[in-house]
Design an enzyme around this catalytic site. Structure first.
Site, PDB file in Angstrom:
ATOM      1  N   ARG A  53      39.493  14.284  97.631  1.00 39.24           N
ATOM      2  CA  ARG A  53      38.835  13.168  97.726  1.00 39.24           C
ATOM      3  C   ARG A  53      37.667  13.120  98.356  1.00 39.24           C
ATOM      4  O   ARG A  53      36.480  12.561  98.170  1.00 39.24           O
ATOM      5  CB  ARG A  53      39.562  11.918  97.831  1.00 39.24           C
ATOM      6  CG  ARG A  53      39.042  10.677  97.312  1.00 39.24           C
ATOM      7  CD  ARG A  53      40.069   9.419  97.798  1.00 39.24           C
ATOM      8  NE  ARG A  53      40.150   9.175  99.209  1.00 39.24           N
ATOM      9  CZ  ARG A  53      41.445   9.210  99.718  1.00 39.24           C
ATOM     10  NH1 ARG A  53      42.561   9.198  99.101  1.00 39.24           N
ATOM     11  NH2 ARG A  53      41.457   9.107 101.147  1.00 39.24           N
ATOM     12  N   TYR A 106      19.230  -4.639  86.326  1.00 41.86           N
ATOM     13  CA  TYR A 106      20.291  -4.269  85.205  1.00 41.86           C
ATOM     14  C   TYR A 106      21.267  -5.130  84.904  1.00 41.86           C
ATOM     15  O   TYR A 106      21.708  -5.855  85.877  1.00 41.86           O
ATOM     16  CB  TYR A 106      20.433  -2.616  85.697  1.00 41.86           C
ATOM     17  CG  TYR A 106      21.774  -2.173  84.578  1.00 41.86           C
ATOM     18  CD1 TYR A 106      21.532  -1.792  83.473  1.00 41.86           C
ATOM     19  CD2 TYR A 106      22.984  -1.985  85.218  1.00 41.86           C
ATOM     20  CE1 TYR A 106      22.355  -1.246  82.798  1.00 41.86           C
ATOM     21  CE2 TYR A 106      24.025  -1.189  84.556  1.00 41.86           C
ATOM     22  CZ  TYR A 106      23.752  -0.877  83.260  1.00 41.86           C
ATOM     23  OH  TYR A 106      24.662  -0.097  82.709  1.00 41.86           O
ATOM     24  N   ASP A 176      17.531   0.131  93.027  1.00 39.58           N
ATOM     25  CA  ASP A 176      17.946   1.116  91.932  1.00 39.58           C
ATOM     26  C   ASP A 176      16.883   1.791  91.329  1.00 39.58           C
ATOM     27  O   ASP A 176      15.866   1.127  90.797  1.00 39.58           O
ATOM     28  CB  ASP A 176      18.443  -0.158  90.695  1.00 39.58           C
ATOM     29  CG  ASP A 176      19.177   0.845  89.413  1.00 39.58           C
ATOM     30  OD1 ASP A 176      18.525   1.814  89.108  1.00 39.58           O
ATOM     31  OD2 ASP A 176      19.658   0.016  88.727  1.00 39.58           O
ATOM     32  N   LYS A 201      21.821   9.031  83.575  1.00 42.46           N
ATOM     33  CA  LYS A 201      20.774   8.959  82.762  1.00 42.46           C
ATOM     34  C   LYS A 201      19.949  10.270  82.874  1.00 42.46           C
ATOM     35  O   LYS A 201      20.237  11.315  82.470  1.00 42.46           O
ATOM     36  CB  LYS A 201      19.700   7.607  83.267  1.00 42.46           C
ATOM     37  CG  LYS A 201      20.407   6.272  83.340  1.00 42.46           C
ATOM     38  CD  LYS A 201      20.722   5.891  81.810  1.00 42.46           C
ATOM     39  CE  LYS A 201      21.788   4.855  81.923  1.00 42.46           C
ATOM     40  NZ  LYS A 201      21.486   3.639  82.513  1.00 42.46           N
TER      41      LYS A 201
END
Ligand SMILES: *Cc1c(COP(=O)(O)O)cnc(C)c1O
Length: 383
Positions: A53, A106, A176, A201
């Protein structure tokens, strides 16, 4: 040493071939337990990797490459872009704080703030993307969240001015930056504290991976790493590998997305069915001057407003397209189109006709234009 060009950098960053038998790109590591050689290294935790992790060579290659591109002190990877938004906000805000969020964000960012963040005692206010934020700053405003250009409507924000106003007030600045990617805009070099990317994206680039990251400057690195660690966040070796693989061709793909996007936007702007095209690279766009000042390019995502038309006519246009799929997300190799529903709190968005969002993919531009041209014939026939 002068900084190398973006393609040279994305080709070389994060590579550790010598540790991997010469393999050019760091391979996929799947690991939870890491074995320590002796009690001394177990006690001090002084091993390059301590637990799955906490990172593997694959995640580290990706994060180091991103930190270099973003000019960041620290990057953390997370399972999605939305999680990157949530993690960035949670690393700076706590109970009793106020966050200012851009109205063109968004949509799921808005849901996170209005529903989840609210339960933890953080209040959200919304500001119009091009407004001066100074009058909206409150004594407890801890963070200002930006997204430039804005989702669906593509307003360009004056990030350096927002950063100066927020910092004068002691608030952190989050951006963002999914539209521009670190190839076309490096937020940390413009005064931002946390740069957020939906790597799903363009970084992934092939519509086959969910991935996000947050890159922090020096003053925000420790709190970001702590929040990420305490929340147990982790992105898989497979997904970081796909992110790293996508990164290698990112500037090359973006150049093509940009060229096709501008060609489509110019063609659409000249159509009688179109009221306005929202694309900051077009000289007549209201955000063009700021975009030109701060960005080194435009991706393939932009919007347009049609003249008022019944929904069935828009459906006839979109349903019959061959090369534009209808789907959320963008940044892959394929062209997309969706009707966009704009929600605003701070100020209504002035539009009378239907709004469409287009992602210009890597197909041949002549085929895309011919497809849209036939779509306009269907739109007219069904009106
Ligand atoms: C898609 C998107 C996100 C969220 O990314 P996911 O990986 O889908 O969670 C965040 N911001 C913007 C601007 C996006 O387009």
């Amino acid at each position: 040493m002068t900084e190398k060009g973006p393609s040279t950098r994305t080709s070389s960053l994060g590579r550790m071939s010598r540790e991997h038998f010469g393999a050019v790109n760091t391979p996929v590591y799947r690991a939870s337990t890491m074995l320590f050689p002796d009690m001394e290294s177990l006690k001090t935790g002084k091993a390059p990797y301590t637990y799955g992790r906490r990172g593997t060579p694959t995640t580290r290659s990706f994060e180091e490459a991103i930190s270099e591109l973003e000019g960041a002190a620290r990057t953390v990877t997370v399972p999605s872009g939305l999680n990157a938004i949530a993690t960035a906000i949670l690393s700076v805000c706590g109970a009793g704080d106020h966050i200012l969020v851009v109205d063109s964000c968004y949509e799921p960012t808005r849901h996170f703030c209005d529903r989840t963040l609210k339960r933890f005692g953080v209040e959200t206010g919304y500001y119009a993307p091009t407004d001066d934020i100074t009058p909206l700053l409150r004594p407890n405003t801890r963070a200002v969240f930006c997204e430039s250009p804005g989702s669906l409507t593509f307003e360009v924000q004056d990030i350096p001015a927002i950063a100066a106003a927020a910092h004068a007030h002691g608030a952190s600045v989050l951006v963002d930056n999914t539209w521009a990617t670190p190839v076309f805009f490096q937020p940390l070099r413009h005064g931002v504290d946390l740069s957020i990317q939906a790597a799903t994206k363009y970084v992934g680039g092939h519509a086959d991976v969910m991935l996000g990251y947050v890159a922090a400057n020096q003053s925000h690195a420790a709190r970001l790493a702590e929040t990420h660690g305490n929340m147990g966040l982790y992105a898989s070796g497979d997904d970081c590998f796909l992110g790293l693989r996508g990164l290698r061709t990112l500037p090359l793909r973006l150049a093509r997305h940009q060229a096709t996007g501008i060609a489509l936007a110019e063609w659409l702007a000249a159509r009688p069915e179109v009221v306005q095209v929202m694309h900051p690279a077009l000289p007549e766009d209201p955000g063009h001057a700021l975009w030109k000042r701060d960005f080194s390019g435009a991706c393939g995502l932009f919007g347009l407003e049609l003249k008022p038309a019944p929904e069935k006519a828009v459906a006839a246009m979109l349903d019959g397209l061959c090369h534009f799929g209808m789907g959320f997300s963008w940044g892959g190799f394929e062209s997309l189109i969706i009707p966009a529903h704009i929600r605003r709190t701070a100020r209504p968005f002035p539009a009378n006709g239907p709004i469409l969002r287009i992602h210009a993919g890597l197909e041949d531009v002549a085929d895309l234009i011919a497809d849209l041209e036939k779509g306009f014939v269907r739109l007219k026939e069904a009106t």
